[in-house]
Scaffold this motif. Structure first.
Motif, PDB file in Angstrom:
ATOM      1  N   VAL A   1       1.117  -1.373   0.081  1.00  0.00           N
ATOM      2  CA  VAL A   1      -0.391   0.477   0.463  1.00  0.00           C
ATOM      3  C   VAL A   1       0.792   1.485  -0.116  1.00  0.00           C
ATOM      4  O   VAL A   1       0.490   2.129  -0.736  1.00  0.00           O
ATOM      5  CB  VAL A   1      -0.860  -0.071   1.116  1.00  0.00           C
ATOM      6  N   ARG A   2       2.198   1.520   0.331  1.00  0.00           N
ATOM      7  CA  ARG A   2       2.950   1.858   0.725  1.00  0.00           C
ATOM      8  C   ARG A   2       3.157   2.719  -1.003  1.00  0.00           C
ATOM      9  O   ARG A   2       2.886   3.628  -1.625  1.00  0.00           O
ATOM     10  CB  ARG A   2       4.421   2.083   1.295  1.00  0.00           C
ATOM     11  N   GLU A   3       3.839   2.031  -1.796  1.00  0.00           N
ATOM     12  CA  GLU A   3       3.786   2.345  -3.144  1.00  0.00           C
ATOM     13  C   GLU A   3       2.265   2.955  -3.942  1.00  0.00           C
ATOM     14  O   GLU A   3       2.276   3.556  -4.506  1.00  0.00           O
ATOM     15  CB  GLU A   3       4.127   0.938  -4.139  1.00  0.00           C
ATOM     16  N   MET A   4       1.285   2.029  -3.139  1.00  0.00           N
ATOM     17  CA  MET A   4      -0.118   3.141  -3.203  1.00  0.00           C
ATOM     18  C   MET A   4      -0.661   4.399  -4.014  1.00  0.00           C
ATOM     19  O   MET A   4      -0.400   5.372  -4.335  1.00  0.00           O
ATOM     20  CB  MET A   4      -1.510   2.265  -3.038  1.00  0.00           C
ATOM     21  N   ASP A   5       0.795   4.607  -2.126  1.00  0.00           N
ATOM     22  CA  ASP A   5       0.127   6.184  -1.695  1.00  0.00           C
ATOM     23  C   ASP A   5       0.721   7.152  -3.026  1.00  0.00           C
ATOM     24  O   ASP A   5       0.704   8.255  -3.033  1.00  0.00           O
ATOM     25  CB  ASP A   5       0.010   5.793  -0.604  1.00  0.00           C
ATOM     26  N   SER A  56      -7.418   4.920  -0.518  1.00  0.00           N
ATOM     27  CA  SER A  56      -9.013   4.304   0.568  1.00  0.00           C
ATOM     28  C   SER A  56      -9.445   3.147   0.120  1.00  0.00           C
ATOM     29  O   SER A  56      -9.702   1.948   0.964  1.00  0.00           O
ATOM     30  CB  SER A  56      -9.702   5.286   0.720  1.00  0.00           C
ATOM     31  N   GLN A  57      -9.691   2.678  -0.865  1.00  0.00           N
ATOM     32  CA  GLN A  57     -10.178   1.564  -1.783  1.00  0.00           C
ATOM     33  C   GLN A  57      -9.065   0.354  -1.067  1.00  0.00           C
ATOM     34  O   GLN A  57      -9.885  -0.692  -1.114  1.00  0.00           O
ATOM     35  CB  GLN A  57     -10.854   1.861  -3.037  1.00  0.00           C
ATOM     36  N   VAL A  58      -8.138   0.682  -1.570  1.00  0.00           N
ATOM     37  CA  VAL A  58      -6.957  -0.637  -1.596  1.00  0.00           C
ATOM     38  C   VAL A  58      -7.032  -1.559  -0.411  1.00  0.00           C
ATOM     39  O   VAL A  58      -7.050  -1.734  -0.232  1.00  0.00           O
ATOM     40  CB  VAL A  58      -6.436  -0.197  -3.115  1.00  0.00           C
ATOM     41  N   LYS A  59      -7.015  -0.168  -0.055  1.00  0.00           N
ATOM     42  CA  LYS A  59      -6.075  -0.361   1.955  1.00  0.00           C
ATOM     43  C   LYS A  59      -7.590  -0.216   2.886  1.00  0.00           C
ATOM     44  O   LYS A  59      -6.883  -1.870   3.056  1.00  0.00           O
ATOM     45  CB  LYS A  59      -6.018   1.111   2.291  1.00  0.00           C
ATOM     46  N   SER A  60      -8.872  -0.709   2.081  1.00  0.00           N
ATOM     47  CA  SER A  60     -10.391  -1.175   3.106  1.00  0.00           C
ATOM     48  C   SER A  60     -10.360  -2.700   2.179  1.00  0.00           C
ATOM     49  O   SER A  60     -10.477  -3.233   2.579  1.00  0.00           O
ATOM     50  CB  SER A  60     -11.517  -0.231   2.923  1.00  0.00           C
ATOM     51  N   THR A  61      -9.621  -2.392   0.470  1.00  0.00           N
ATOM     52  CA  THR A  61      -9.885  -3.987   0.273  1.00  0.00           C
ATOM     53  C   THR A  61      -9.368  -4.677   0.677  1.00  0.00           C
ATOM     54  O   THR A  61      -9.581  -5.908   0.826  1.00  0.00           O
ATOM     55  CB  THR A  61     -10.306  -3.865  -0.901  1.00  0.00           C
ATOM     56  N   ALA A  86       0.306   9.412   7.501  1.00  0.00           N
ATOM     57  CA  ALA A  86      -0.422   9.633   5.659  1.00  0.00           C
ATOM     58  C   ALA A  86      -1.482  10.108   5.909  1.00  0.00           C
ATOM     59  O   ALA A  86      -2.419   9.213   6.608  1.00  0.00           O
ATOM     60  CB  ALA A  86       0.527   9.069   4.471  1.00  0.00           C
ATOM     61  N   GLU A  87      -2.289  10.636   5.697  1.00  0.00           N
ATOM     62  CA  GLU A  87      -3.326  11.510   5.680  1.00  0.00           C
ATOM     63  C   GLU A  87      -4.369  10.102   4.919  1.00  0.00           C
ATOM     64  O   GLU A  87      -4.479   9.342   4.013  1.00  0.00           O
ATOM     65  CB  GLU A  87      -3.789  12.107   5.070  1.00  0.00           C
ATOM     66  N   GLY A  88      -5.535   9.584   5.848  1.00  0.00           N
ATOM     67  CA  GLY A  88      -6.013   8.079   5.117  1.00  0.00           C
ATOM     68  C   GLY A  88      -4.783   6.995   5.543  1.00  0.00           C
ATOM     69  O   GLY A  88      -5.753   5.853   5.066  1.00  0.00           O
ATOM     70  N   ALA A  89      -3.715   6.803   6.408  1.00  0.00           N
ATOM     71  CA  ALA A  89      -2.896   5.835   6.120  1.00  0.00           C
ATOM     72  C   ALA A  89      -2.829   5.363   7.830  1.00  0.00           C
ATOM     73  O   ALA A  89      -1.774   4.500   7.498  1.00  0.00           O
ATOM     74  CB  ALA A  89      -1.916   5.744   5.196  1.00  0.00           C
ATOM     75  N   GLN A  90      -3.612   5.516   8.238  1.00  0.00           N
ATOM     76  CA  GLN A  90      -3.714   5.308   9.573  1.00  0.00           C
ATOM     77  C   GLN A  90      -3.798   3.891   9.569  1.00  0.00           C
ATOM     78  O   GLN A  90      -4.080   3.263   9.234  1.00  0.00           O
ATOM     79  CB  GLN A  90      -4.095   5.873  10.735  1.00  0.00           C
ATOM     80  N   PRO A  91      -3.008   3.828  11.157  1.00  0.00           N
ATOM     81  CA  PRO A  91      -3.071   1.806  11.158  1.00  0.00           C
ATOM     82  C   PRO A  91      -4.194   1.598  11.203  1.00  0.00           C
ATOM     83  O   PRO A  91      -5.049   2.482  12.338  1.00  0.00           O
ATOM     84  CB  PRO A  91      -2.042   1.201  12.287  1.00  0.00           C
ATOM     85  N   CYS A  92      -5.497   0.268  10.829  1.00  0.00           N
ATOM     86  CA  CYS A  92      -6.114  -0.186  11.520  1.00  0.00           C
ATOM     87  C   CYS A  92      -6.100  -0.893  12.674  1.00  0.00           C
ATOM     88  O   CYS A  92      -5.128  -1.299  13.525  1.00  0.00           O
ATOM     89  CB  CYS A  92      -7.341  -1.074  10.707  1.00  0.00           C
TER      90      CYS A  92
END
Length: 106
Positions: A1-5, A56-61, A86-92
């Motif tokens: 997901v890092r590369e996605m950001d 956000s879609q890829v992270k949640s998926t 990063a915005e929207g990249a907080q740990p769940c």
């Protein structure tokens, strides 16, 4: 997901897109074994040449298959940039995933 950001931010676009596609390809068989639809969403978002994906879609998926893959949020963490996430990249949190998973089952 890092590369996605990085890809979403247009930083070194081609390099980030290639890394993202490679990482996605490495994880897709495991994700597909858990949820074919989730694997398709990630593939379509992350394949090379797919355009600008929704972080956000890829992270949640990806997070949606953690339980099946025997992964906890705490194993993964978030994307830390300089002095904060990063915005929207907080740990769940594992408890939030369990709640979401239970709500979907209802």
């Amino acid at each position: 997901v890092r590369e996605m950001d990085e890809f979403s931010s247009n930083l070194e676009r081609e390099k980030a897109q290639a890394f993202g596609a490679t990482y996605a390809a490495a994880t897709l068989p495991y994700i597909h074994a858990c949820n074919e639809g989730a694997a398709n969403v990630i593939y379509e978002s992350m394949r090379y040449g797919s355009g600008k994906p929704s972080f956000s879609q890829v992270k949640s998926t990806v997070e949606s298959v953690y339980q099946c893959m025997n992964i906890q949020c705490e194993d993964v963490g978030g994307l830390w940039v300089q002095d904060s996430y990063a915005e929207g990249a907080q740990p769940c949190t594992t408890s939030s995933l369990s709640k979401t998973s239970n709500e979907k089952d209802a």
